[in-house]
Scaffold this motif. Structure first.
Motif, PDB file in Angstrom:
ATOM      1  N   ALA A 282      48.473  10.980-103.252  1.00  0.00           N
ATOM      2  CA  ALA A 282      48.766  12.030-102.276  1.00  0.00           C
ATOM      3  C   ALA A 282      50.074  12.693-102.688  1.00  0.00           C
ATOM      4  O   ALA A 282      51.088  12.009-102.843  1.00  0.00           O
ATOM      5  CB  ALA A 282      48.881  11.454-100.877  1.00  0.00           C
ATOM      6  N   VAL A 283      50.045  14.003-102.865  1.00  0.00           N
ATOM      7  CA  VAL A 283      51.225  14.720-103.360  1.00  0.00           C
ATOM      8  C   VAL A 283      51.543  15.876-102.429  1.00  0.00           C
ATOM      9  O   VAL A 283      50.692  16.720-102.154  1.00  0.00           O
ATOM     10  CB  VAL A 283      51.002  15.254-104.793  1.00  0.00           C
ATOM     11  N   ILE A 284      52.786  15.886-101.923  1.00  0.00           N
ATOM     12  CA  ILE A 284      53.292  17.019-101.150  1.00  0.00           C
ATOM     13  C   ILE A 284      54.469  17.587-101.930  1.00  0.00           C
ATOM     14  O   ILE A 284      55.473  16.905-102.147  1.00  0.00           O
ATOM     15  CB  ILE A 284      53.739  16.592 -99.742  1.00  0.00           C
ATOM     16  N   VAL A 288      54.940  19.085-108.703  1.00  0.00           N
ATOM     17  CA  VAL A 288      54.731  17.693-109.112  1.00  0.00           C
ATOM     18  C   VAL A 288      53.519  17.583-110.035  1.00  0.00           C
ATOM     19  O   VAL A 288      52.438  18.096-109.729  1.00  0.00           O
ATOM     20  CB  VAL A 288      54.529  16.783-107.880  1.00  0.00           C
ATOM     21  N   LYS A 289      53.705  16.900-111.153  1.00  0.00           N
ATOM     22  CA  LYS A 289      52.610  16.608-112.081  1.00  0.00           C
ATOM     23  C   LYS A 289      52.490  15.094-112.210  1.00  0.00           C
ATOM     24  O   LYS A 289      53.455  14.410-112.541  1.00  0.00           O
ATOM     25  CB  LYS A 289      52.874  17.239-113.446  1.00  0.00           C
ATOM     26  N   VAL A 290      51.308  14.558-111.908  1.00  0.00           N
ATOM     27  CA  VAL A 290      51.074  13.114-111.933  1.00  0.00           C
ATOM     28  C   VAL A 290      50.130  12.781-113.090  1.00  0.00           C
ATOM     29  O   VAL A 290      49.054  13.374-113.214  1.00  0.00           O
ATOM     30  CB  VAL A 290      50.482  12.631-110.597  1.00  0.00           C
ATOM     31  N   LYS A 294      48.106   5.843-110.111  1.00  0.00           N
ATOM     32  CA  LYS A 294      47.134   5.613-109.051  1.00  0.00           C
ATOM     33  C   LYS A 294      47.835   5.231-107.755  1.00  0.00           C
ATOM     34  O   LYS A 294      48.861   4.547-107.774  1.00  0.00           O
ATOM     35  CB  LYS A 294      46.175   4.483-109.438  1.00  0.00           C
ATOM     36  N   GLY A 295      47.247   5.664-106.649  1.00  0.00           N
ATOM     37  CA  GLY A 295      47.674   5.199-105.337  1.00  0.00           C
ATOM     38  C   GLY A 295      49.076   5.596-104.938  1.00  0.00           C
ATOM     39  O   GLY A 295      49.740   4.870-104.198  1.00  0.00           O
ATOM     40  N   LEU A 296      49.543   6.763-105.372  1.00  0.00           N
ATOM     41  CA  LEU A 296      50.913   7.172-105.093  1.00  0.00           C
ATOM     42  C   LEU A 296      51.013   7.981-103.800  1.00  0.00           C
ATOM     43  O   LEU A 296      50.082   8.677-103.394  1.00  0.00           O
ATOM     44  CB  LEU A 296      51.468   8.030-106.230  1.00  0.00           C
ATOM     45  N   MET A 297      52.180   7.902-103.152  1.00  0.00           N
ATOM     46  CA  MET A 297      52.591   8.842-102.110  1.00  0.00           C
ATOM     47  C   MET A 297      53.822   9.553-102.634  1.00  0.00           C
ATOM     48  O   MET A 297      54.889   8.948-102.776  1.00  0.00           O
ATOM     49  CB  MET A 297      52.911   8.101-100.812  1.00  0.00           C
ATOM     50  N   GLY A 303      59.254  23.521-105.076  1.00  0.00           N
ATOM     51  CA  GLY A 303      59.928  24.058-106.255  1.00  0.00           C
ATOM     52  C   GLY A 303      60.566  23.015-107.156  1.00  0.00           C
ATOM     53  O   GLY A 303      61.005  23.331-108.260  1.00  0.00           O
ATOM     54  N   LYS A 304      60.618  21.768-106.700  1.00  0.00           N
ATOM     55  CA  LYS A 304      61.210  20.696-107.504  1.00  0.00           C
ATOM     56  C   LYS A 304      60.227  20.283-108.589  1.00  0.00           C
ATOM     57  O   LYS A 304      59.107  19.883-108.313  1.00  0.00           O
ATOM     58  CB  LYS A 304      61.526  19.492-106.614  1.00  0.00           C
ATOM     59  N   GLN A 305      60.638  20.383-109.869  1.00  0.00           N
ATOM     60  CA  GLN A 305      59.764  20.057-110.981  1.00  0.00           C
ATOM     61  C   GLN A 305      59.879  18.572-111.307  1.00  0.00           C
ATOM     62  O   GLN A 305      60.955  18.072-111.643  1.00  0.00           O
ATOM     63  CB  GLN A 305      60.129  20.897-112.209  1.00  0.00           C
ATOM     64  N   VAL A 306      58.759  17.845-111.185  1.00  0.00           N
ATOM     65  CA  VAL A 306      58.754  16.395-111.386  1.00  0.00           C
ATOM     66  C   VAL A 306      57.505  16.006-112.176  1.00  0.00           C
ATOM     67  O   VAL A 306      56.407  16.487-111.892  1.00  0.00           O
ATOM     68  CB  VAL A 306      58.755  15.639-110.039  1.00  0.00           C
TER      69      VAL A 306
END
Length: 339
Positions: A282-284, A288-290, A294-297, A303-306
């Motif tokens: 789940a990404v808010i 954000v690039k995952v 697996k199974g992340l919150m 605008g924050k690049q992660v």
């Protein structure tokens, strides 16, 4: 009720600006604003009251534009929900002795506000004659161990049941048993009553709180109120409305309902209610690039690049330059780590 500090949602939620005043879900509205929004058509802003801590007065006034400043009740110290409800009830009674009250936490989530309004309207009709207390029980969707439960008794009309008992947060086996019976709902902490009814019940079952409210009441709506509050409110016992009244009263009923409710108490509960990708992430946050995770919150500012790679079942959250990375299984410990 807007006085909590939401310590398990750190680093977003802090004592300076806790969870109820934040846009936790990324909708553009804070939790207290969403709480107000769902009463649209039921309760006008002129009838909204907020009980909060003194240091949050300006935030409440700013976020609930148009609220009557005299309806922002400022607790001088935290005393749990029984004194909170008593203070609100005594002061509302001074303004409107015929008031019908809905008590809501300011930081809960409801995903079906139309059904919520339908249920609340039924609740108002039920309690309006007086001498009735109604709580909304959430129909369980799974054997949740993080909520208290309510046992239903016999039917009293229109899908409403006598409240037979409250049950503390169960272990998994007990929660599964509750679900199997079909007679238990989650305790949402939402209540409906007339002001006269709750004042009477507090007088009967929590006389020590009623005595302090009677000492404060002569100062209501005057410049002497803050001083009276500072003197008498801290003398109230620190106790929840559940323990002080709900577990003792003989006039309580429960209305089982389902409108996508969560107390949104943890990052894990936010993940459970958020849309997730094929790997359960789940990404808010729009930057954000995952990868291989697996199974992340994940909750990042817009605008924050992660880039996150190789994590599993973790919380990754950043707010105002403070970063949290921890296992979801350890989320109950978050409030210990930043004290």
């Amino acid at each position: 009720m807007a006085g909590g500090i939401g310590s398990r949602f750190w680093p977003m939620s802090t004592p300076e600006c806790p969870k109820q005043f934040l846009d936790i879900t990324g909708t553009g509205r804070t939790m207290i604003q969403q709480t107000f929004d769902r009463f649209d058509g039921l309760v006008d802003i002129s009838r909204v009251w907020v009980v909060t801590a003194q240091k949050y007065a300006a935030i409440v006034a700013r976020q609930l534009e148009g609220i009557n400043p005299q309806h922002i009740l400022l607790e001088p110290c935290m005393r749990n929900t029984a004194p909170c409800n008593a203070y609100a009830a005594w002061k509302i009674q001074a303004e409107d002795p015929e008031a019908v009250i809905f008590v809501a936490a300011s930081d809960h989530l409801v995903t079906d506000p139309a059904e919520f309004r339908h249920v609340v309207a039924r609740g108002f009709d039920f309690v309006r004659p007086g001498n009735r207390i109604l709580t909304l029980g959430m129909r369980p969707t799974h054997p949740e161990t993080g909520y208290g439960y309510i046992e239903q008794g016999e039917a009293v009309g229109d899908g409403i049941f006598r409240l037979a008992s409250f049950r503390e947060k169960p272990n998994l086996a007990t929660a599964q048993q509750y679900l199997a019976t079909g007679h238990y709902t989650w305790n949402s902490g939402m209540f409906l009553w007339t002001v006269g009814t709750i004042v009477s019940e507090i007088r009967q079952y929590a006389p020590e709180i009623a005595a302090q409210m009677d000492c404060i009441a002569p100062s209501f709506f005057t410049s002497a109120e803050p001083e009276a509050l500072a003197e008498y409110f801290p003398q109230c016992p620190k106790i929840s409305i559940d323990y002080a009244v709900m577990e003792k009263t003989r006039i309580a009923s429960v209305l089982p309902a389902e409108f996508g409710w969560s107390d949104l108490g943890t990052w894990g509960s936010l993940r459970a209610l958020s849309s997730r990708d094929a790997d359960g992430n789940a990404v808010i946050g729009d930057g954000v690039k995952v990868i291989d995770s697996k199974g992340l919150m994940v909750r990042m500012p817009q605008g924050k690049q992660v880039v996150i790679q190789g994590l599993e079942d973790c919380i990754v959250a950043e707010h105002n330059g403070t970063l949290l990375i921890c296992k979801l299984s350890d989320e109950q410990r978050i409030k210990e780590w930043h004290d």
